[in-house]
Design an enzyme around this catalytic site. Structure first.
Site, PDB file in Angstrom:
ATOM      1  N   SER A 185       0.822  -1.280   0.002  1.00  0.00           N
ATOM      2  CA  SER A 185       0.053  -0.068   0.360  1.00  0.00           C
ATOM      3  C   SER A 185       0.983   1.360  -0.076  1.00  0.00           C
ATOM      4  O   SER A 185       0.365   2.369  -0.484  1.00  0.00           O
ATOM      5  CB  SER A 185      -0.916  -0.013   1.291  1.00  0.00           C
ATOM      6  N   THR A 246      -1.850   3.877   3.509  1.00  0.00           N
ATOM      7  CA  THR A 246      -2.770   4.511   2.387  1.00  0.00           C
ATOM      8  C   THR A 246      -2.991   6.292   2.845  1.00  0.00           C
ATOM      9  O   THR A 246      -3.043   7.205   2.053  1.00  0.00           O
ATOM     10  CB  THR A 246      -3.841   3.830   2.175  1.00  0.00           C
ATOM     11  N   ASP A 387      -8.598  -4.689   3.048  1.00  0.00           N
ATOM     12  CA  ASP A 387      -7.229  -5.482   2.938  1.00  0.00           C
ATOM     13  C   ASP A 387      -6.945  -5.969   4.322  1.00  0.00           C
ATOM     14  O   ASP A 387      -6.657  -7.377   4.415  1.00  0.00           O
ATOM     15  CB  ASP A 387      -6.164  -4.398   2.684  1.00  0.00           C
ATOM     16  N   HIS A 391      -6.220 -10.210   4.253  1.00  0.00           N
ATOM     17  CA  HIS A 391      -4.960 -10.786   4.734  1.00  0.00           C
ATOM     18  C   HIS A 391      -5.159 -12.044   5.778  1.00  0.00           C
ATOM     19  O   HIS A 391      -4.820 -12.924   5.525  1.00  0.00           O
ATOM     20  CB  HIS A 391      -4.194  -9.848   5.541  1.00  0.00           C
ATOM     21  N   ASP A 429      -5.696  -0.200  -4.420  1.00  0.00           N
ATOM     22  CA  ASP A 429      -4.261   0.034  -4.490  1.00  0.00           C
ATOM     23  C   ASP A 429      -3.459  -1.113  -4.989  1.00  0.00           C
ATOM     24  O   ASP A 429      -2.298  -1.138  -5.258  1.00  0.00           O
ATOM     25  CB  ASP A 429      -3.592   0.733  -3.141  1.00  0.00           C
ATOM     26  N   HIS A 430      -4.117  -2.128  -4.741  1.00  0.00           N
ATOM     27  CA  HIS A 430      -3.396  -3.592  -4.966  1.00  0.00           C
ATOM     28  C   HIS A 430      -4.732  -4.416  -5.025  1.00  0.00           C
ATOM     29  O   HIS A 430      -5.469  -4.183  -4.328  1.00  0.00           O
ATOM     30  CB  HIS A 430      -2.285  -3.886  -4.395  1.00  0.00           C
TER      31      HIS A 430
END
Ligand SMILES: [Zn+2]
Length: 593
Positions: A185, A246, A387, A391, A429-430
């Site tokens: 991030s 972020t 996120d 995870h 962002d991913h």
């Protein structure tokens, strides 16, 4: 309409780099080759010589003239940088104001390295405000599951669109960093908010070779650019720790995203007009319970002295925002809780922090404060728990927080109805290595989890209840559920069921004495749920030092509406999103005068 990269420029750059590849191994030059730079933006210039060079042998030119003349001042030449046999030239806080290609050459007397920068200007501003939404770690699978849960589906057609889907423009953004195909991030938000690629874990800087994480060559953030050009207002809103990568991307310059205490100071230096999120542990004095600071300094009091109203609950936020000029809200010591826990299960840390605001309400408060300023504003909003939960392989919580993001986007779209000069961008962002392969159905015969997995026509449709008025089904504990799988994991126990107690903790430490002596981590499956019906131990693919799922390389989607959004097209680099925002705001327009 301005094109972001002309084919001629691309060809020229390709030919140059092909021609000069051997020499390029000599010196490292920051900003790097093919950097795109907003005319007038401030940056640090650095040349790293691989060996020791005397100042007399080093020759650095910009478009053929000595760099001192080009930049208007001399840099610091270190013959033995960090007391090593390596020289460096550093020049802080410079700018290139004239648009066009800039060729920088650095010679140590034997080898010459060369980079070319593309310095661009912009037409006059078309947007007054920009609102950038980041669904951290959001994969298209999260969006599809959110659309299904939130809007429903009949005979293969959704019964409605998400707010983020219902926008006229869209593009794919690739997210790789300077040092890895897979981003984190930090460098990803840095690409969005500075327009420069950098390395994993770095924010607002190029990652140089020195140990110090706070001395790396800086590049200007969007906050710095909009303040420099038009003294615009800036807001940062997140439901994670405000120091996390972020949100920090708006203010931070560091090689290490883990520099939390310095990042709090960077917030103080940059002073965004609105700061809302979690992570108060890094703001409250060391003497207070829960503090992670190393000093007794009360940072919140320092912000209050600068005219910030401080709030720490949902009620205070709603009461204070209408009268506030500057607003600081910290609602949790760490990451805030997600929608599934806050609104339904009351697990996680909800009992400890019962008055956390919802992200849409935080956006509403931010817009109330920011829209008072005549010069327009830039607002970054992160739905960051997508996120965090993904995870931990806790997809239901990740998808509920995708709905959180969408509800926040709806608030911004409502604002844009009365403020049409607002550019709204929604992206991630991913990604994570996830996918939806069918459904787990308790009614299917058999005892193993795989007996319950329906794929193709046997998947049918999940039977989540209809959503409430906020778009959330009241429960995720249904008999036919999404089979939402993660490809790259540590060892863990898969139950095919939601985690109704607390957010999932897939692993426990199983480091041996030998591991500990080597300061190595080793993670094994948390077997807490091993007796659940059909539970199966899944062997992970990841090295055993990884306690959780990992990011993946695929491009993310960006959706946009409002003036400037028409620049979104096809595939773009994540750095181009900065150029889209800078162009909409006309940030290069003043620098050329
Ligand atoms: Zn992540």
């Amino acid at each position: 309409m301005p094109r972001l990269e002309s084919p001629v420029a691309r060809l020229a750059v390709f030919l140059l780099s092909a021609l000069f590849t051997p020499a390029a191994l000599a010196q490292t030059i920051y900003p790097i080759d093919r950097a795109e730079m907003l005319a007038g933006s401030r940056f640090d210039f650095k040349v790293e010589f691989p060996g020791r060079v005397t100042a007399g042998n080093a020759r650095v030119t910009v478009n053929g003239v000595p760099y001192e003349r080009a930049f208007g001042k001399a840099g610091l030449f270190l013959e033995r940088e960090e007391n090593k046999e390596q020289s460096a030239l550093i020049l802080r806080d410079v700018a290139v104001t004239r648009p066009g290609p800039v060729v920088v050459e650095a010679s140590d007397g034997v080898n010459t390295a060369r980079v070319t920068w593309d310095v661009y200007t912009t037409p006059a501003a078309r947007a007054k405000n920009v609102i950038l939404f980041i669904g951290d770690g959001m994969h298209v699978a999260h969006r599809d599951a959110a659309r299904f849960l939130s809007r429903g589906m009949k005979e293969g057609k959704y019964l409605g669109e998400l707010a983020m889907d219902d926008m006229p423009r869209m593009a794919l953004l690739s997210t790789s960093s300077t040092d890895s195909v897979v981003t984190d991030s930090a460098n990803s938000i840095s690409a969005y908010l500075t327009g420069h690629k950098t390395a994993v874990n770095a924010i607002g800087v190029y990652a140089d070779r020195t140990e110090n994480t706070l001395d790396d060559p800086k590049v200007e953030t969007l906050l710095e650019a909009v303040r420099r050009v038009r003294n615009m207002a800036v807001g940062v809103v997140t439901n994670t720790e405000i120091e996390d990568a972020t949100p920090a991307g708006m203010v931070a310059h560091t090689r290490s995203r883990r520099d939390y205490e310095p990042i709090v100071q960077m917030y103080f230096n940059a002073k965004p007009d609105v700061i809302l999120g979690g992570g108060s542990a890094w703001w409250i004095p060391k003497s207070q319970p829960g503090s992670k600071r190393t000093s007794n300094e009360d940072v919140i009091a320092r912000f209050q002295k600068e005219g910030y109203d401080f709030v720490s609950t949902d009620g205070e936020l709603k009461k204070t925002a209408p009268g506030a000029k500057r607003l600081l809200g910290l609602f949790h010591l760490g990451n805030m809780d997600g929608a599934l826990d806050r609104k339904f299960l009351h697990k996680g840390t909800v009992a400890q922090f019962p008055e956390q605001p919802d992200l849409p309400d935080m956006v509403r408060a931010a817009l109330t404060v920011l829209s008072k300023t005549p010069n327009g504003f830039v607002l970054e909003v992160e739905s960051g728990l997508i996120d965090k939960y993904q995870h931990k392989l806790d997809w239901e919580r990740a998808v509920y927080d995708t709905i959180v993001l969408d509800n926040a986007v709806a608030v911004a779209k409502e604002f844009a109805r009365t403020h049409p000069d607002t550019l709204i961008l929604v992206t991630s962002d991913h990604t994570h290595a996830v996918g939806i392969v069918g459904t787990f159905d308790d009614e299917k015969p058999g005892t193993e989890l795989r007996d319950k997995l329906g794929v193709y026509q046997e998947a049918g449709f999940p039977n989540y209840p209809a959503p409430n008025e906020e778009g959330y089904p009241a429960t995720v504990d249904v008999s036919r559920r999404f089979a939402f799988i993660t490809a790259a994991t540590p060892d863990y126990v898969e139950t095919g069921r939601p985690h109704l107690d607390d957010p999932f903790e897939p692993v426990v430490s199983c480091a041996t004495e030998e591991d500990k002596a080597k300061k190595q981590d080793r993670w094994c499956a948390n077997e807490q749920n091993k007796d659940a019906p059909g539970a199966v131990l899944r062997s992970g693919l990841l090295p055993r030092k990884f306690p959780q799922g990992v990011h993946s390389m695929e491009s993310v989607i960006v959706n946009g509406q409002g003036p400037g959004s028409e620049l979104l097209r096809g595939h773009m680099h994540n750095t181009s999103l900065f150029r889209v925002m800078a162009t909409a705001l006309g940030l290069g327009n003043v620098a050329t005068h």
